[in-house]
Design an enzyme around this catalytic site. Structure first.
Site, short mmCIF file in Angstrom:
data_model
loop_
_atom_site.label_atom_id
_atom_site.label_comp_id
_atom_site.label_asym_id
_atom_site.label_seq_id
_atom_site.Cartn_x
_atom_site.Cartn_y
_atom_site.Cartn_z
N LYS A 270 0.86 -1.19 0.00
CA LYS A 270 0.00 0.00 0.00
C LYS A 270 0.89 1.23 0.00
O LYS A 270 1.72 1.41 0.89
CB LYS A 270 -0.93 -0.01 1.23
CG LYS A 270 -1.73 1.28 1.42
CD LYS A 270 -2.68 1.21 2.61
CE LYS A 270 -3.35 2.56 2.90
NZ LYS A 270 -4.24 2.53 4.08
N ASP A 275 -2.79 10.12 3.51
CA ASP A 275 -4.18 9.70 3.68
C ASP A 275 -4.92 10.72 4.55
O ASP A 275 -4.82 10.69 5.78
CB ASP A 275 -4.22 8.30 4.33
CG ASP A 275 -5.65 7.82 4.54
OD1 ASP A 275 -6.58 8.44 3.98
OD2 ASP A 275 -5.82 6.80 5.26
N LYS A 282 -10.27 12.80 8.13
CA LYS A 282 -9.76 12.40 9.43
C LYS A 282 -9.72 13.60 10.38
O LYS A 282 -9.59 14.74 9.93
CB LYS A 282 -8.32 11.86 9.29
CG LYS A 282 -8.21 10.50 8.65
CD LYS A 282 -6.76 10.03 8.64
CE LYS A 282 -6.62 8.67 8.00
NZ LYS A 282 -7.27 7.58 8.75
N ASP A 293 1.47 6.37 5.41
CA ASP A 293 0.52 5.40 4.86
C ASP A 293 1.06 4.72 3.59
O ASP A 293 0.38 3.91 2.97
CB ASP A 293 -0.83 6.09 4.59
CG ASP A 293 -2.01 5.17 4.82
OD1 ASP A 293 -1.84 4.12 5.47
OD2 ASP A 293 -3.12 5.50 4.34
N ASP A 352 -12.41 6.94 3.86
CA ASP A 352 -11.17 6.73 4.60
C ASP A 352 -10.75 5.24 4.59
O ASP A 352 -9.63 4.91 4.95
CB ASP A 352 -11.33 7.23 6.04
CG ASP A 352 -10.00 7.45 6.74
OD1 ASP A 352 -8.96 7.40 6.06
OD2 ASP A 352 -10.01 7.65 7.97
N GLU A 354 -9.68 3.54 2.25
CA GLU A 354 -9.20 3.62 0.87
C GLU A 354 -8.16 2.57 0.53
O GLU A 354 -8.02 2.17 -0.62
CB GLU A 354 -8.64 5.03 0.59
CG GLU A 354 -7.17 5.26 0.97
CD GLU A 354 -6.88 5.13 2.46
OE1 GLU A 354 -7.83 5.23 3.25
OE2 GLU A 354 -5.71 4.91 2.84
N ARG A 356 -7.93 -0.59 1.12
CA ARG A 356 -8.47 -1.83 0.56
C ARG A 356 -8.92 -1.65 -0.88
O ARG A 356 -8.92 -2.60 -1.66
CB ARG A 356 -9.60 -2.35 1.47
CG ARG A 356 -10.76 -1.42 1.60
CD ARG A 356 -11.64 -1.71 2.82
NE ARG A 356 -11.06 -1.22 4.07
CZ ARG A 356 -11.62 -1.39 5.27
NH1 ARG A 356 -12.74 -2.06 5.40
NH2 ARG A 356 -11.04 -0.90 6.34
#
Ligand code: BES
Ligand code: MN
Ligand code: ZN
Length: 501
Positions: A270, A275, A282, A293, A352, A354, A356
């Site tokens: 990833k 993020d 967030k 991230d 959020d 995201e 996956r």
């Protein structure tokens, strides 16, 4: 800074310092004992003063030791004899280096070869752990645009090997440690960069540089948004497409010279370079940490460097799924339904979640390489940090053998993982009334729900998923990447290459 291995005559060596160990209740190690005899009991006579007991990490320095040519001898506490674990040894090395850094010592001999590591008790593991420990204790984040660099390093580190016959094992360990360290350091360096520098494009450029440096073994393809559109990677595009920093998926194809088993291993990372959460934004506290991230992608990058350095006899496909999850009028929304590359549709309930979405399309993309096994590495869920904290990575697998192999590599390296269940009972969490899946479940078992989501896209191969949300970086004022789980992945690959010890 150079490392060498040597079968030393400790009392006759010219060096700034010799490091030897002392166990609990003042029991001298073999090397310490040897120096004590050479100096007619100088060390034991001073130990009577009671300044050290031998507890883990205690230090005491001796100067002007009779009949010893070295300028100093540093005695380091090793704790209880015969129960030294890999993590105790790491602590011992850390304490030693912290101490040495404050001195003017430039070269030293490390004579700790008599330590028996629990489980992995031989020279290979000892030397590898010591070298990696020294390097990690010396790691420093490079400040952006800093003009004066005051990096502390040593000139020469000699590792004493007590048994001459073990020198060859030590040499292999040193070679492996240097390659693994290069991997870990590269991972840390790229993870620690700020998100305005480390963009998806930057990640892809770093990947391309690997193809230049290791041109015999590495080829890199970079998939940009245009190609993603052709490939119908709509979930990936939904996350990354709204940023001015466009998404780039870097495909690093490593091919070892003699692929003994004809095995292809895919590592998927990833690579969300920042993020923000998107429209499901967030909270602002600590949002800056979301530059990390992309740690999964950074770990894949570092692991491939190790593989190329050691010319592992494997085929490895390393993918950095780079993109930025940020807001614009083009951003995807809660309520949107996306058609993933696999054809499955996903209802977005939270932008959020995201990681996956980016991963599901990458995991479908990777099918074209017919991999024997796929491991994805991702800072995927805050829930994993709640479940396991910051010292253990979460892990999932759809195959028992792969699971055992990863657990084995984890035990060998002390890069800890813990398996969580991938049971069909959790699948109903992802029910959507309008699509095949929704992208979040209820608020429970979040790490498992995320893994469950991914498992819908990994039916074609043996697959494991590492959730490194808690382990990839340390928070606080001295925040920084830990370089995990690079050592674990390296060990897994060494074991697959059948060149482990
Ligand atoms: N990158 C985060 C996960 C994360 C959070 C890693 C904190 C490390 C520390 C991920 O994209 C995310 O935001 N996950 C959400 C999922 C939720 C919306 C179902 C989370 O964990 O809150
Ligand atoms: Mn997120
Ligand atoms: Zn994320």
């Amino acid at each position: 800074m150079k490392f060498i291995l040597k079968h030393c005559h400790l009392e006759k060596e010219y060096t700034d310092c010799i490091i030897v160990g002392i166990f609990e209740s003042l029991q001298l190690s073999r090397s310490a004992n040897y120096l004590d005899s050479s100096s007619n009991g100088y060390i034991t006579s001073l130990l009577k003063l009671g300044d050290i007991k031998g507890n883990i990490g205690e230090t005491i320095m001796f100067y002007n030791i009779p009949n010893v040519t070295a300028q100093r001898v540093l005695l380091i506490g090793l704790g209880k004899k015969n129960t030294i674990t890999q993590s105790n040894l790491n602590l011992i090395i850390k304490k030693t280096i912290t101490f040495l850094k404050k001195t003017s010592i430039k070269n030293f001999i490390c004579s700790l070869d008599e330590i028996n590591i629990e489980n992995n008790h031989h020279t290979y593991w000892l030397i590898r752990t010591i070298v990696l420990g020294i390097q990690s204790s010396l790691y420093q984040i490079s400040k952006i645009n800093q003009t004066t660099k005051k990096h502390i390093n040593f000139d020469l580190i000699t590792l004493n090997i007590l048994k001459k016959n073990d020198l060859y094992l030590g040499e292999i360990a040193l070679k492996h440690a240097l390659a693994i360290n290069l991997g870990i350091t590269s991972t840390k360096n790229i993870s620690n960069l700020p998100p305005n520098i480390c963009t998806p494009l930057y990640l892809s450029n770093q990947a391309k540089k690997l193809a230049d440096k290791y041109s015999d073994n590495i080829v890199v393809d970079v998939i940009d948004i245009k190609e993603m559109k052709k490939l119908k990677m709509n979930a990936y595009i939904a996350v990354g497409g709204s940023s001015k920093n466009q998404p780039f998926m870097s495909v690093i194809k490593y091919s070892g010279n003699n692929n003994i088993n004809n095995i292809t291993i895919a590592l998927v990372g990833k690579g969300v370079t920042f993020d923000s959460g998107g429209i499901s934004i967030k909270p602002s506290t600590n949002m800056h940490e979301m530059k990390y991230d992309m740690s999964g992608a950074a770990a894949v990058y570092g692991t491939l460097i190790m593989a190329a350095e050691l010319q592992l006899p494997l085929k490895i496909i390393g993918i950095l799924s780079g993109c930025e999850n940020i807001l614009s009028s083009n951003a995807f929304r809660p309520g949107d339904v996306l058609k993933t590359m696999s054809g499955k549709t996903v209802e977005i309930l939270n932008t959020d979640a995201e990681g996956r979405l980016v991963l599901c399309d990458t995991l479908t993309y990777v099918e074209r390489f017919s991999p024997n096994l796929v491991i994805d590495i991702a800072t995927l869920t805050g829930a994993c940090v709640v479940a396991l904290g910051e010292c253990v990575s979460g892990f999932f697998a759809n195959d028992e053998e792969l699971s055992k192999q990863l657990q084995h590599a984890s035990k060998e390296t002390d890069d800890k993982i813990w398996r969580l269940p991938l049971l069909k009972e959790y699948e109903t969490n992802l029910y959507s009334s309008i699509a095949d899946l929704s992208n979040i479940g209820n608020s429970k078992a979040g790490a498992i729900t995320a893994a469950c989501f991914l498992s819908n896209f990994t039916k074609q191969y043996k697959w494991a998923h590492l959730d490194i949300a808690g382990t990839a970086w340390e928070s606080g004022k001295d925040k920084g990447s830990t370089g995990r789980p690079v050592e674990l992945l390296c060990q897994f690959l060494l074991n697959q290459s059948k060149i482990s010890y």
